[in-house]
Write a protein that holds these residues in place. Structure first.
Motif, mmCIF file in Angstrom:
data_model
loop_
_atom_site.group_PDB
_atom_site.id
_atom_site.type_symbol
_atom_site.label_atom_id
_atom_site.label_comp_id
_atom_site.label_asym_id
_atom_site.label_seq_id
_atom_site.Cartn_x
_atom_site.Cartn_y
_atom_site.Cartn_z
ATOM 1 N N ALA A 10 -34.378 66.164 26.629
ATOM 2 C CA ALA A 10 -34.796 66.477 27.996
ATOM 3 C C ALA A 10 -35.124 65.190 28.755
ATOM 4 N N LEU A 11 -35.762 64.243 28.090
ATOM 5 C CA LEU A 11 -36.040 62.947 28.724
ATOM 6 C C LEU A 11 -34.737 62.255 29.129
ATOM 7 N N ALA A 12 -33.756 62.285 28.254
ATOM 8 C CA ALA A 12 -32.470 61.654 28.557
ATOM 9 C C ALA A 12 -31.788 62.353 29.733
ATOM 10 N N CYS A 13 -31.883 63.661 29.784
ATOM 11 C CA CYS A 13 -31.256 64.421 30.871
ATOM 12 C C CYS A 13 -31.985 64.243 32.201
ATOM 13 N N CYS A 14 -33.250 63.863 32.139
ATOM 14 C CA CYS A 14 -34.070 63.709 33.344
ATOM 15 C C CYS A 14 -34.305 62.249 33.692
ATOM 16 N N ARG A 15 -33.449 61.389 33.220
ATOM 17 C CA ARG A 15 -33.532 59.953 33.536
ATOM 18 C C ARG A 15 -34.896 59.356 33.198
ATOM 19 N N ARG A 16 -35.421 59.743 32.052
ATOM 20 C CA ARG A 16 -36.679 59.227 31.503
ATOM 21 C C ARG A 16 -37.919 59.560 32.333
ATOM 22 N N ASP A 17 -37.826 60.579 33.194
ATOM 23 C CA ASP A 17 -38.988 61.042 33.956
ATOM 24 C C ASP A 17 -39.714 62.078 33.105
ATOM 25 N N ARG A 18 -40.861 61.705 32.592
ATOM 26 C CA ARG A 18 -41.593 62.547 31.641
ATOM 27 C C ARG A 18 -42.001 63.892 32.250
ATOM 28 N N ASP A 19 -42.467 63.890 33.499
ATOM 29 C CA ASP A 19 -42.885 65.135 34.145
ATOM 30 C C ASP A 19 -41.710 66.094 34.305
ATOM 31 N N ASP A 20 -40.580 65.571 34.757
ATOM 32 C CA ASP A 20 -39.383 66.400 34.898
ATOM 33 C C ASP A 20 -38.918 66.921 33.540
ATOM 34 N N ALA A 21 -38.979 66.085 32.518
ATOM 35 C CA ALA A 21 -38.555 66.497 31.180
ATOM 36 C C ALA A 21 -39.435 67.633 30.662
ATOM 37 N N GLU A 22 -40.724 67.551 30.891
ATOM 38 C CA GLU A 22 -41.631 68.618 30.463
ATOM 39 C C GLU A 22 -41.311 69.915 31.185
ATOM 40 N N GLU A 23 -41.051 69.811 32.491
ATOM 41 C CA GLU A 23 -40.726 71.000 33.283
ATOM 42 C C GLU A 23 -39.398 71.614 32.833
ATOM 43 N N VAL A 24 -38.404 70.771 32.616
ATOM 44 C CA VAL A 24 -37.095 71.246 32.175
ATOM 45 C C VAL A 24 -37.206 71.921 30.816
ATOM 46 N N LEU A 25 -37.919 71.321 29.903
ATOM 47 C CA LEU A 25 -38.057 71.887 28.566
ATOM 48 C C LEU A 25 -38.780 73.235 28.623
ATOM 49 N N GLN A 26 -39.812 73.313 29.449
ATOM 50 C CA GLN A 26 -40.531 74.583 29.598
ATOM 51 C C GLN A 26 -39.609 75.649 30.184
ATOM 52 N N MET A 27 -38.832 75.294 31.197
ATOM 53 C CA MET A 27 -37.906 76.244 31.804
ATOM 54 C C MET A 27 -36.830 76.686 30.809
ATOM 55 N N ALA A 28 -36.333 75.758 30.009
ATOM 56 C CA ALA A 28 -35.309 76.080 29.014
ATOM 57 C C ALA A 28 -35.875 77.003 27.940
ATOM 58 N N TYR A 29 -37.066 76.705 27.455
ATOM 59 C CA TYR A 29 -37.702 77.559 26.446
ATOM 60 C C TYR A 29 -37.918 78.961 27.004
ATOM 61 N N LEU A 30 -38.349 79.040 28.243
ATOM 62 C CA LEU A 30 -38.581 80.337 28.868
ATOM 63 C C LEU A 30 -37.278 81.130 28.964
ATOM 64 N N ALA A 31 -36.194 80.462 29.345
ATOM 65 C CA ALA A 31 -34.891 81.139 29.428
ATOM 66 C C ALA A 31 -34.455 81.653 28.063
ATOM 67 N N VAL A 32 -34.696 80.870 27.029
ATOM 68 C CA VAL A 32 -34.326 81.277 25.668
ATOM 69 C C VAL A 32 -35.183 82.460 25.221
ATOM 70 N N LEU A 33 -36.490 82.376 25.414
ATOM 71 C CA LEU A 33 -37.390 83.421 24.940
ATOM 72 C C LEU A 33 -37.291 84.699 25.764
ATOM 73 N N ASP A 34 -36.934 84.589 27.054
ATOM 74 C CA ASP A 34 -36.754 85.767 27.911
ATOM 75 C C ASP A 34 -35.420 86.463 27.656
ATOM 76 N N GLY A 35 -34.499 85.754 27.041
ATOM 77 C CA GLY A 35 -33.186 86.332 26.788
ATOM 78 C C GLY A 35 -32.152 86.012 27.853
ATOM 79 N N ARG A 36 -32.520 85.196 28.848
ATOM 80 C CA ARG A 36 -31.538 84.800 29.863
ATOM 81 C C ARG A 36 -30.496 83.864 29.274
ATOM 82 N N ALA A 37 -30.879 83.106 28.256
ATOM 83 C CA ALA A 37 -29.948 82.248 27.512
ATOM 84 C C ALA A 37 -29.886 82.825 26.098
ATOM 85 N N ARG A 38 -28.702 83.251 25.693
ATOM 86 C CA ARG A 38 -28.574 83.918 24.392
ATOM 87 C C ARG A 38 -27.701 83.111 23.450
ATOM 88 N N TYR A 39 -28.170 82.996 22.231
ATOM 89 C CA TYR A 39 -27.429 82.291 21.179
ATOM 90 C C TYR A 39 -26.528 83.293 20.469
#
Length: 82
Positions: free
Chosen positions: A21-50
């Protein structure tokens, strides 16, 4: 994959996921935390399915990358409109 297995996989890959997430957010720690939280939420909500077509890690990193792109696009549009 059950909810418990999904959470276990997310937990085991957390440090690597945050690094990605840090690499995807150009090393911006705040953005990386937000992105990771959003991604986890999508996975746990079922919006992103494996579906098992790739390794779980590969799939999760794709979800994180697409979430980072989406966040960057929304911010760019917001700035462009205002």
């Amino acid at each position: 994959m059950t909810d418990a297995e999904l959470r276990e996989q997310l937990e085991s890959l957390h440090s690597e996921s945050f690094g990605w997430a840090l690499a995807c957010c150009r090393r911006d720690r705040d953005d990386a935390e937000e992105v990771l939280q959003m991604a986890y939420l999508a996975v746990l909500d079922g919006r992103a399915r494996y579906h098992g077509r790739s390794a779980f890690r590969t799939w999760l990193f794709g979800v994180i990358r697409l979430t980072a792109i989406s966040l960057r696009r929304r911010r760019w549009l917001r700035r462009a409109l205002f």
